[in-house]
Motif scaffolding. Structure first.
Motif, PDB file in Angstrom:
ATOM      1  N   VAL A  31      22.496 -22.957  23.893  1.00 59.39           N
ATOM      2  CA  VAL A  31      23.062 -23.036  22.475  1.00 59.39           C
ATOM      3  C   VAL A  31      22.477 -23.835  21.780  1.00 59.39           C
ATOM      4  N   SER A  32      21.789 -23.673  20.812  1.00 56.93           N
ATOM      5  CA  SER A  32      21.123 -24.855  19.909  1.00 56.93           C
ATOM      6  C   SER A  32      21.766 -25.071  18.569  1.00 56.93           C
ATOM      7  N   ASN A  33      22.516 -23.897  17.925  1.00 55.76           N
ATOM      8  CA  ASN A  33      23.272 -24.235  16.664  1.00 55.76           C
ATOM      9  C   ASN A  33      24.556 -23.510  17.090  1.00 55.76           C
ATOM     10  N   ILE A  34      25.783 -24.081  17.148  1.00 54.15           N
ATOM     11  CA  ILE A  34      26.940 -23.191  17.473  1.00 54.15           C
ATOM     12  C   ILE A  34      27.377 -22.566  16.212  1.00 54.15           C
ATOM     13  N   LYS A  35      27.024 -23.112  14.878  1.00 57.44           N
ATOM     14  CA  LYS A  35      27.427 -22.322  13.529  1.00 57.44           C
ATOM     15  C   LYS A  35      26.953 -21.049  13.365  1.00 57.44           C
ATOM     16  N   ASN A  36      25.912 -20.641  14.320  1.00 61.38           N
ATOM     17  CA  ASN A  36      25.311 -19.125  14.300  1.00 61.38           C
ATOM     18  C   ASN A  36      26.487 -18.418  14.752  1.00 61.38           C
ATOM     19  N   ASN A  37      27.105 -18.798  15.942  1.00 63.38           N
ATOM     20  CA  ASN A  37      28.027 -17.946  16.310  1.00 63.38           C
ATOM     21  C   ASN A  37      29.557 -18.053  15.869  1.00 63.38           C
ATOM     22  N   ILE A  38      29.857 -19.300  15.450  1.00 59.09           N
ATOM     23  CA  ILE A  38      31.049 -19.305  14.780  1.00 59.09           C
ATOM     24  C   ILE A  38      30.781 -19.956  13.261  1.00 59.09           C
ATOM     25  N   PRO A  39      30.731 -18.877  12.291  1.00 59.48           N
ATOM     26  CA  PRO A  39      30.503 -19.578  11.078  1.00 59.48           C
ATOM     27  C   PRO A  39      31.600 -19.914  10.193  1.00 59.48           C
ATOM     28  N   ILE A  40      32.893 -20.010  10.703  1.00 59.54           N
ATOM     29  CA  ILE A  40      33.826 -20.460  10.086  1.00 59.54           C
ATOM     30  C   ILE A  40      34.083 -22.239  10.091  1.00 59.54           C
ATOM     31  N   MET A  41      34.235 -22.898   9.120  1.00 59.76           N
ATOM     32  CA  MET A  41      34.476 -24.444   9.070  1.00 59.76           C
ATOM     33  C   MET A  41      35.845 -24.421   9.186  1.00 59.76           C
ATOM     34  N   LEU A  42      36.537 -24.931  10.087  1.00 63.03           N
ATOM     35  CA  LEU A  42      38.051 -25.127  10.172  1.00 63.03           C
ATOM     36  C   LEU A  42      38.312 -26.225   9.275  1.00 63.03           C
ATOM     37  N   ASP A  43      39.409 -26.134   8.481  1.00 58.93           N
ATOM     38  CA  ASP A  43      39.941 -27.226   7.741  1.00 58.93           C
ATOM     39  C   ASP A  43      41.181 -26.886   7.382  1.00 58.93           C
ATOM     40  N   MET A  44      42.067 -28.083   7.203  1.00 59.28           N
ATOM     41  CA  MET A  44      43.490 -27.931   7.070  1.00 59.28           C
ATOM     42  C   MET A  44      44.039 -27.086   5.571  1.00 59.28           C
ATOM     43  N   ASP A  45      43.052 -27.037   4.410  1.00 58.15           N
ATOM     44  CA  ASP A  45      43.378 -26.463   3.307  1.00 58.15           C
ATOM     45  C   ASP A  45      42.975 -24.860   3.536  1.00 58.15           C
ATOM     46  N   THR A  46      41.972 -24.620   4.078  1.00 55.03           N
ATOM     47  CA  THR A  46      41.592 -23.201   4.504  1.00 55.03           C
ATOM     48  C   THR A  46      42.740 -22.354   5.219  1.00 55.03           C
ATOM     49  N   ASP A  47      43.446 -22.850   6.305  1.00 55.86           N
ATOM     50  CA  ASP A  47      44.318 -22.208   7.008  1.00 55.86           C
ATOM     51  C   ASP A  47      43.640 -21.155   7.775  1.00 55.86           C
ATOM     52  N   ILE A 120      41.616 -31.685  25.816  1.00 56.13           N
ATOM     53  CA  ILE A 120      42.517 -32.598  24.807  1.00 56.13           C
ATOM     54  C   ILE A 120      42.389 -32.436  23.394  1.00 56.13           C
ATOM     55  N   ALA A 121      41.005 -32.190  23.028  1.00 57.80           N
ATOM     56  CA  ALA A 121      40.701 -31.831  21.581  1.00 57.80           C
ATOM     57  C   ALA A 121      41.301 -30.643  21.335  1.00 57.80           C
ATOM     58  N   TRP A 122      41.150 -29.408  22.028  1.00 59.73           N
ATOM     59  CA  TRP A 122      41.459 -28.238  21.653  1.00 59.73           C
ATOM     60  C   TRP A 122      43.150 -28.261  21.594  1.00 59.73           C
ATOM     61  N   THR A 123      43.718 -29.136  22.393  1.00 62.60           N
ATOM     62  CA  THR A 123      45.415 -28.874  22.439  1.00 62.60           C
ATOM     63  C   THR A 123      45.795 -29.626  20.974  1.00 62.60           C
ATOM     64  N   ARG A 124      45.104 -30.831  20.697  1.00 63.41           N
ATOM     65  CA  ARG A 124      45.475 -31.604  19.447  1.00 63.41           C
ATOM     66  C   ARG A 124      45.274 -30.823  18.113  1.00 63.41           C
ATOM     67  N   LEU A 125      44.304 -29.865  18.078  1.00 65.49           N
ATOM     68  CA  LEU A 125      43.773 -29.144  16.955  1.00 65.49           C
ATOM     69  C   LEU A 125      45.198 -27.961  16.882  1.00 65.49           C
ATOM     70  N   ALA A 126      45.523 -27.455  17.926  1.00 59.29           N
ATOM     71  CA  ALA A 126      46.624 -26.412  17.933  1.00 59.29           C
ATOM     72  C   ALA A 126      48.027 -27.010  17.599  1.00 59.29           C
ATOM     73  N   ASP A 127      48.103 -28.280  18.011  1.00 60.88           N
ATOM     74  CA  ASP A 127      49.429 -29.033  17.509  1.00 60.88           C
ATOM     75  C   ASP A 127      49.579 -29.169  16.090  1.00 60.88           C
ATOM     76  N   LEU A 128      48.244 -29.634  15.590  1.00 60.36           N
ATOM     77  CA  LEU A 128      48.063 -29.963  14.062  1.00 60.36           C
ATOM     78  C   LEU A 128      48.734 -28.431  13.346  1.00 60.36           C
ATOM     79  N   PHE A 129      47.982 -27.385  13.595  1.00 62.53           N
ATOM     80  CA  PHE A 129      48.173 -26.397  13.019  1.00 62.53           C
ATOM     81  C   PHE A 129      49.600 -25.580  13.318  1.00 62.53           C
ATOM     82  N   HIS A 130      50.291 -25.879  14.430  1.00 69.54           N
ATOM     83  CA  HIS A 130      51.610 -25.171  14.667  1.00 69.54           C
ATOM     84  C   HIS A 130      52.692 -26.044  14.309  1.00 69.54           C
ATOM     85  N   ASP A 131      52.457 -27.319  13.929  1.00 69.18           N
ATOM     86  CA  ASP A 131      53.691 -28.271  13.831  1.00 69.18           C
ATOM     87  C   ASP A 131      54.498 -27.772  12.635  1.00 69.18           C
TER      88      ASP A 131
END
Length: 317
Positions: A31-47, A120-131
């Motif tokens: 995989v050379s560019n992950i953004k070709n497969n996951i075009p969404i940029m995750l942000d706290m504002d966009t939810d 660890i990074a995946w779990t922290r992201l889930a906690d941020l959006f589920h708190d």
């Protein structure tokens, strides 16, 4: 005389050493560019955490690294002394790079720590959006109940907004079933879609959200075809602008009238002013210069003759 027997020691042949086996090439490393497969940029504002997480899980499953973000009981991380630990660490670092490349800088600085793993990074992201699920659910519920078609240019944009809000409500634990989604869809329509809204409401069983969207899209296309066609812009400009020939003809008529008026005025002055002295003999008028001739057919390509036209006779005193 005793016979002496000689004993010989048989040495077994030594098997050649097998060359070290190279680890198989893992598809994750291609995989050379992950953004070709996951075009969404995750942000706290966009939810958009739910959509982003689902796309990430699909991509990780297709590259056989889902266990790096979703732990499996029978497949724990190998110990450091295990020969496969080096490859596991390489793949885990690659998945961690995928996570950091598809989130905003604020989220990356929030969850990043030294010697972290992808899990660890995946779990922290889930906690941020589920708190703050309850607060997000209240805000999304209010927006979902007040969506109206007047705020959107097309049926497609209106339906897409409703579907996005329902997905966000599902991510925070407030699931929206098909009946409620369809009822909210038809309740926010304008008066032009009353017929289709009544048909959907009276259907038994109630159509799915995608079927209702298709019916509204067909109705929108039919109403667009029934609108009267507007005249072309060039035709309107031609009808509102007078022709060049008529404007030239009116200019010639006004010029001829002015010359006729001037000629009459000069003749009257000469007849009434016999006693004036202007360097010429009394009773005779000075010759007038030849007036330019107007040819009404010049705009058709007709040119005047090459010889000079005789001057028109003028009345004398």
């Amino acid at each position: 005389m005793a016979d002496s027997t000689s004993t010989h020691t048989v040495v077994p042949p030594v098997a050649p050493l097998a060359p070290p086996t190279k680890p198989d090439f893992h598809p994750t490393l291609a995989v050379s560019n992950i953004k070709n497969n996951i075009p969404i940029m995750l942000d706290m504002d966009t939810d958009r955490y739910g959509t982003w997480a689902e796309l990430f899980r699909i991509h990780a499953r297709s590259h056989r690294v889902l266990h790096h973000i979703v732990p499996v009981a029978d497949k724990p991380p190998p110990p450091v002394t295990d020969p496969t630990y080096e490859q596991w660490a390489t793949l885990d670092a690659t998945v961690l790079q995928w996570i950091f490349s598809t989130i905003s800088i604020d989220l990356m600085t929030t969850i990043m720590e030294p010697d972290s793993t992808a899990l660890i990074a995946w779990t922290r992201l889930a906690d941020l959006f589920h708190d703050n699920q309850n607060a997000c659910a209240v805000t999304l519920e209010q927006e979902f109940s007040t969506v109206r078609m007047e705020a959107f240019p097309t049926i497609a944009a209106y339906c897409q907004r409703l579907k996005t809000l329902s997905d966000q409500l599902r991510d925070v634990g407030a699931h929206v079933n098909n009946h409620r989604l369809v009822f909210q869809l038809i309740s926010g329509l304008t008066d032009a879609y009353k017929g289709v809204a009544t048909l959907i409401r009276q259907s038994n069983p109630l159509p799915s959200f995608h079927q209702a969207r298709s019916m509204l899209t067909l109705e929108e296309a039919g109403m667009a075809k029934m609108k009267p066609a507007e005249p072309p812009t060039a035709y309107v400009a031609t009808q509102s602008r007078p022709s060049v020939a008529s404007s030239q003809s009116s200019d010639r008529r006004s010029s001829n009238r002015s010359r006729s008026h001037n000629s009459k005025g000069h003749g009257g002055n000469r007849g009434n002013g016999g006693g004036s002295r202007s360097g010429t003999s009394q009773g005779s008028s000075p010759p007038m210069p030849p007036q330019p001739q107007y040819f009404p057919y010049q705009h058709w390509g007709w040119a005047p003759p090459p010889w000079a036209m005789p001057p028109c006779p003028y009345p004398t005193s």
